[in-house]
Every structure is written in structure tokens, then in C-alpha cells.
Design an enzyme around this catalytic site. Structure first.
Site, PDB file in Angstrom:
ATOM      1  N   GLU A 289       0.776  -1.141   0.018  1.00 24.76           N
ATOM      2  CA  GLU A 289      -0.044   0.108  -0.148  1.00 24.76           C
ATOM      3  C   GLU A 289       0.904   1.173   0.013  1.00 24.76           C
ATOM      4  O   GLU A 289       0.453   2.339  -0.368  1.00 24.76           O
ATOM      5  CB  GLU A 289      -0.902   0.020   1.363  1.00 24.76           C
ATOM      6  CG  GLU A 289      -2.470   0.174   0.824  1.00 24.76           C
ATOM      7  CD  GLU A 289      -3.175  -0.092   1.986  1.00 24.76           C
ATOM      8  OE1 GLU A 289      -4.026  -0.892   1.817  1.00 24.76           O
ATOM      9  OE2 GLU A 289      -2.916   0.677   3.231  1.00 24.76           O
ATOM     10  N   HIS A 310       7.508 -27.076  -0.987  1.00 29.32           N
ATOM     11  CA  HIS A 310       6.920 -28.384  -1.605  1.00 29.32           C
ATOM     12  C   HIS A 310       5.814 -27.983  -2.658  1.00 29.32           C
ATOM     13  O   HIS A 310       4.735 -28.565  -3.078  1.00 29.32           O
ATOM     14  CB  HIS A 310       6.268 -29.271  -0.578  1.00 29.32           C
ATOM     15  CG  HIS A 310       7.382 -29.752   0.148  1.00 29.32           C
ATOM     16  ND1 HIS A 310       8.005 -31.005  -0.038  1.00 29.32           N
ATOM     17  CD2 HIS A 310       8.307 -29.377   1.109  1.00 29.32           C
ATOM     18  CE1 HIS A 310       9.141 -31.278   0.811  1.00 29.32           C
ATOM     19  NE2 HIS A 310       9.305 -30.319   1.609  1.00 29.32           N
ATOM     20  N   LYS A 424     -14.256   0.491  -3.811  1.00 32.59           N
ATOM     21  CA  LYS A 424     -15.304   0.604  -2.769  1.00 32.59           C
ATOM     22  C   LYS A 424     -16.389   1.256  -3.736  1.00 32.59           C
ATOM     23  O   LYS A 424     -17.673   1.099  -3.575  1.00 32.59           O
ATOM     24  CB  LYS A 424     -14.721   1.846  -1.911  1.00 32.59           C
ATOM     25  CG  LYS A 424     -13.857   1.197  -0.915  1.00 32.59           C
ATOM     26  CD  LYS A 424     -13.498   2.188   0.296  1.00 32.59           C
ATOM     27  CE  LYS A 424     -12.371   1.364   1.149  1.00 32.59           C
ATOM     28  NZ  LYS A 424     -11.824   2.489   1.986  1.00 32.59           N
TER      29      LYS A 424
HETATM   30  O1  PA5 Z   1      -3.528   1.413   5.852  1.00 29.78           O
HETATM   31  C1  PA5 Z   1      -4.590   2.045   5.641  1.00 29.78           C
HETATM   32  O2  PA5 Z   1      -4.636   3.187   5.798  1.00 29.78           O
HETATM   33  C2  PA5 Z   1      -5.913   1.155   5.420  1.00 29.78           C
HETATM   34  O3  PA5 Z   1      -5.504  -0.281   5.189  1.00 29.78           O
HETATM   35  C3  PA5 Z   1      -6.849   1.097   6.634  1.00 29.78           C
HETATM   36  O4  PA5 Z   1      -6.262   0.827   7.703  1.00 29.78           O
HETATM   37  C4  PA5 Z   1      -8.086   0.188   6.391  1.00 29.78           C
HETATM   38  O5  PA5 Z   1      -8.523   0.508   4.958  1.00 29.78           O
HETATM   39  C5  PA5 Z   1      -9.161   0.373   7.400  1.00 29.78           C
HETATM   40  O6  PA5 Z   1      -9.344   1.688   7.524  1.00 29.78           O
HETATM   41  P1  PA5 Z   1     -10.159   2.418   8.572  1.00 29.78           P
HETATM   42  O7  PA5 Z   1      -9.417   2.080   9.989  1.00 29.78           O
HETATM   43  O8  PA5 Z   1     -10.406   3.618   8.505  1.00 29.78           O
HETATM   44  O9  PA5 Z   1     -11.539   1.470   8.915  1.00 29.78           O
END
Ligand code: PA5
Length: 449
Positions: A289, A310, A424
Site C-alpha cells: 500500500e 513443496h 469501494k
Molecule cells: O492502511 C490503511 O490506511 C488502510 O489499510 C486502512 O487501515 C483500512 O482501510 C481500514 O481503515 P479504517 O481504519 O479507516 O477502517
């Protein structure tokens, strides 16, 4: 005292030490930018100092709530996804016994997770599992608007209220969310839940050392002070005053970027201990990310060895040569198990009889590294002395700071995630969310409906 060590000798057939060392100035500049908040995404750098700025009061508050849940819940459900899930899951898995899920007469509540997927079966079976158990819920969402945890929370809130009534639910639901905004914050205030704040300047995937990770880890019975101490030690080792050659995070960031430049676009995180499976999952989110944007970035993958030797071993040995491996090795196991001698020796294993099993595991590790390097796969080796809170804390901080430096070398903003919105909006359009009418129309046309 020993600390986490990095060894990049086994990348040198592919990238020279000088090439890695040439990143010295650049990594120093990036660490400076991380500390002085002068780089990209500089409003999300609160995690850099977390291990050294967390206060005694904050730690005590977390410990107090963990203790109170210990008294009233056999199971605690942690609701969250992405950065609000993976850090806690990774640390709890790394430190728990492999079979502790089945343990009776537990000293600490069993921690389970919800809202990290949308599976109807998963959540149905979770509710069924909770049916005859005393339980509590910790709901974690920084934005307070993420669909998966919000749905799971609806289901779990209903279950808690049904079992314990409205008042009982208030004592058994804890929310971890933004200090001011978001639907979860509003709901928590309205219902009178105990809340913990996620600092504004700490993004989800860098939040494991905030209550997001610390509360679930403390509930599961692990020592968050030791975890923080490990992270703090790693912060010291990698901070703005550290020398490139002594800074494992800079070396890691430099080595992986040097390899990336030679066409190694996939990094495979390898462990030889199944307890580290979720640490790799956490790492994949952190690096994927943070770096996968602007059509750039190393693809983070992972394997559990020797199991996956394996299955994936063949590909790694002989498939497309665009990969490198990073092994996390634990120097000493926490237990001793000696391979028995067998007088008949039908399986011809007496040559390793009376040796500890870990010695065989270590030879599998070394043998595999040598084979993969010979097959054209460079290898970065990270070693921790033991698998405990202190060294897991070191690993967490090491990977976080390494990611900040590496993202800056790649010249991206390692602290945003614009790409996660695309699925989303399609999902909302398909579900007919109010306000998404135009998108719904478009997507239905695209699907020929
Ligand atoms: O790293 C990030 O920002 C995302 O992976 C969020 O943690 C994830 O989308 C969850 O978001 P939130 O804590 O707002 O529900």
C-alpha cells in the site's frame, strides 16, 4: 545485547556492495525528511516517534482496559480491516502457541477477528461460536466509515446487546477511532463506549504501536511494554544519527531498491516458522500500500517454508527471474525437541538422530538460500535472536522505517492509498448506495444489464 541483524552478502552476485553503499547519502536525506517532516505525505509521520513518545499514562490505560476485559470475557472479538487488523493479528500470531486456540482454562481471553472480510459464512460461524461464551468487542476504524468493519460491528453490537442488554453492552464494547470525526466516533459517544484515539498523523498500516495494535495485543496477554521497548531500541538504531553501515533499515531500503533497478520487481518474504505467517501479511500491506502507486513499486509476496518449498519452491528456483527473497530467521527457538534415534532406522534418518529439530530447519534454510541464489534469486537475510515481544517490536519498527525510506527512494508518497477507493465506489454503485445513482447506471451498462 543482541539486536535484529541484516545480511546482504547473498545479493552480491546481482548487485555490488558499492551500488548499495551509494545509497548512503540518499537514505540519510530521507531519514532526515521523515524526522523533520519535509517529504511527501508529511502530515502522516506521527508513527516515526511513537515508540519513544508513548506515555506511561497511555500504556497504563491500555493495560487497565485489557485487565478489565480479562475478568469478563472468554473471547474478545477485534473488528477491523487492513491497518486496523493486520498489526494486531501479526503480533498475536507471532507470540501465541501454535495450538493455543484450542487451550482450555485460558489465563487471557481468546482474541478472534471480524470485519476483515465480508464472508457471510465467516461471520455466521463466529456468532455461532460466541453463542455460549462470555465475550466482548473492540471495534477499530480510523475513518469510522469502512464498510467491512461497520457491517461486522452491526452484527456484533446486536449480539452483545441481545446477550447483555444495553447497559451490559456499554461495558463490553470498546471503540478505537479518530479523535473527532467519523461515524464510529459519533456512535461511541452516543452509546457511551470507552474509546481510544488513533492519532491524526498516523495512517492505518503504521498504527500497530498505537491502541489499534497495543490493546488487542495486551488483551491476548502479551507484554506491550517489551514490544514498545523493542521498537524503541530499533528507533534508536535507525534514527537520524545512525551511520548508514550500522542502520539495518537503510541497508534494507537501499538493497531492495538496488535490486528493483535490476528488474527484480517481486520481493518474497520467507519464514521458517509458521508463527510469522501473519507478520508477512502485515508487511505485505505495509509495503504494497505504501509503494504500489504511479505504476511503480516492488510487488510484496510471501511464503512459509519449508511447507511452501513443496509448492512454490519450483517456481522460485526456476521460474521467471524477476524475484528476490527476504528471509526472516529466528536464531533460537523457544522450545527444544530432539529427533529420536530408531534402532531399525528404516527411514534412514539416524544420521540426524539426537539433533534438535531446529538444526535441521536451519540447514533447510541455508540449503535453500544457497540453491535459490545459485538459481538467480538474490537473498536478503534478517535475523532476530528470539521470537518474543522485544524482537517482534524491533521487527515492526524496522519494517516501518525501512518502508518510509524505501518509498522515498522510489519517489512516491508512502503514506497515502488513493488506489483502494476504486473497488469501494464500484461496490457502492452495485449495491445502489444513495448518492451513487450515476455510477450505478454506468456500471450496469458496462455489465450489459
Ligand atoms: O492502511 C490503511 O490506511 C488502510 O489499510 C486502512 O487501515 C483500512 O482501510 C481500514 O481503515 P479504517 O481504519 O479507516 O477502517
Amino acid at each position: 545485547m543482541e539486536n535484529l541483524k541484516i545480511n546482504i552478502e547473498k545479493i552480491q552476485d546481482f548487485v555490488s556492495r558499492t551500488t548499495v553503499d551509494n545509497y548512503k547519502k540518499e537514505t540519510e536525506r530521507h531519514i532526515d525528511a521523515l524526522y523533520n517532516k519535509t517529504g511527501k505525505g508529511n502530515d502522516f509521520l506521527g508513527w516515526v516517534n511513537l515508540p519513544s513518545v508513548i506515555t506511561e499514562k497511555e500504556i497504563k490505560d491500555i493495560e487497565k482496559i485489557a485487565k478489565s476485559l480479562k475478568g469478563k470475557a472468554e473471547v474478545v472479538v477485534i473488528i477491523g480491516i487492513g491497518g486496523s487488523y493486520l498489526g494486531a493479528k501479526a503480533v498475536i500470531e507471532a507470540l501465541s502457541g501454535n495450538f493455543s486456540f484450542f487451550k482450555k482454562d485460558r489465563e487471557y481471553p481468546l482474541v478472534v477477528f471480524a470485519g476483515q472480510n465480508l464472508s457471510e459464512d465467516y461471520h455466521y460461524e463466529l456468532l455461532e461460536f460466541l453463542n455460549n461464551k462470555e465475550f466482548a468487542v473492540v471495534v477499530i476504524s480510523k475513518s469510522g466509515t469502512t464498510t467491512e468493519p461497520a457491517i461486522a460491528f452491526r452484527l456484533l453490537k446486536q449480539a452483545v446487546e441481545k446477550k447483555y442488554g444495553k447497559d451490559g453492552a456499554t461495558e463490553r464494547i470498546i471503540a478505537i477511532t479518530d479523535a473527532q470525526k467519523g461515524a464510529l466516533k459519533q456512535l461511541a459517544d452516543k452509546e457511551g463506549y470507552k474509546t481510544f484515539e488513533i492519532p491524526d498523523d498516523v495512517g492505518g498500516r503504521y498504527s500497530v504501536l498505537t491502541p489499534v495494535g497495543l490493546l488487542p495485543i495486551a488483551i491476548a496477554g502479551f507484554n506491550i511494554r517489551e514490544l514498545l521497548e523493542g521498537a524503541k531500541t530499533m528507533q534508536k538504531i535507525t534514527d537520524i544519527n545512525s551511520e548508514f553501515s550500522e542502520n539495518p533499515a537503510s541497508i534494507y531500503a537501499a538493497a531492495r531498491n538496488a535490486l528493483y533497478k535490476t528488474g527484480r520487481t517481486t520481493e518474497i518474504m520467507v519464514n521458517y516458522n509458521p508463527k510469522l505467517h501473519y507478520l508477512a501479511e502485515w508487511w505485505k500491506q505495509l509495503y504494497g500500500e505504501s509503494e504500489g502507486k504511479e505504476k511503480k513499486g516492488i510487488f510484496p509476496a510471501s511464503v512459509d517454508f519449508t511447507s511452501d518449498l513443496h509448492s512454490m519452491g519450483q517456481y522460485i528456483q526456476e521460474g521467471i527471474r524477476n524475484i528476490f527473497e527476504t528471509v526472516i530467521s529466528v536464531k533460537e527457538p523457544n522450545n527444544t525437541l530432539i529427533i529420536p534415534k530408531d534402532i531399525k532406522d528404516l527411514d534412514k534418518l539416524n544420521f540426524i538422530a539426537e539433533k534438535p529439530l531446529d538444526e535441521v530447519n536451519k540447514m533447510a534454510e541455508l540449503g535453500t538460500i544457497l540453491a535459490h541464489v545459485d538459481g538467480g534469486v538474490p537473498n536478503i537475510h534478517i535475523e532476530i535472536p528470539k521470537l518474543n515481544e522485544f524482537y517482534v517490536g524491533q521487527l515492526l519498527y524496522f519494517f516501518e522505517i525501512g518502508c518510509g525510506i524505501s518509498g522515498y527512494i522510489l519517489d512516491v508518497n508512502p503514506f497515502d492509498q488513493p488506489g483502494v477507493e476504486a473497488y469501494k465506489s464500484n461496490m457502492f454503485a452495485l449495491l445502489g448506495k444513495p448518492g451513487h445513482e450515476e455510477a450505478t447506471q454506468k456500471i450496469l451498462e458496462k455489465l450489459g444489464k
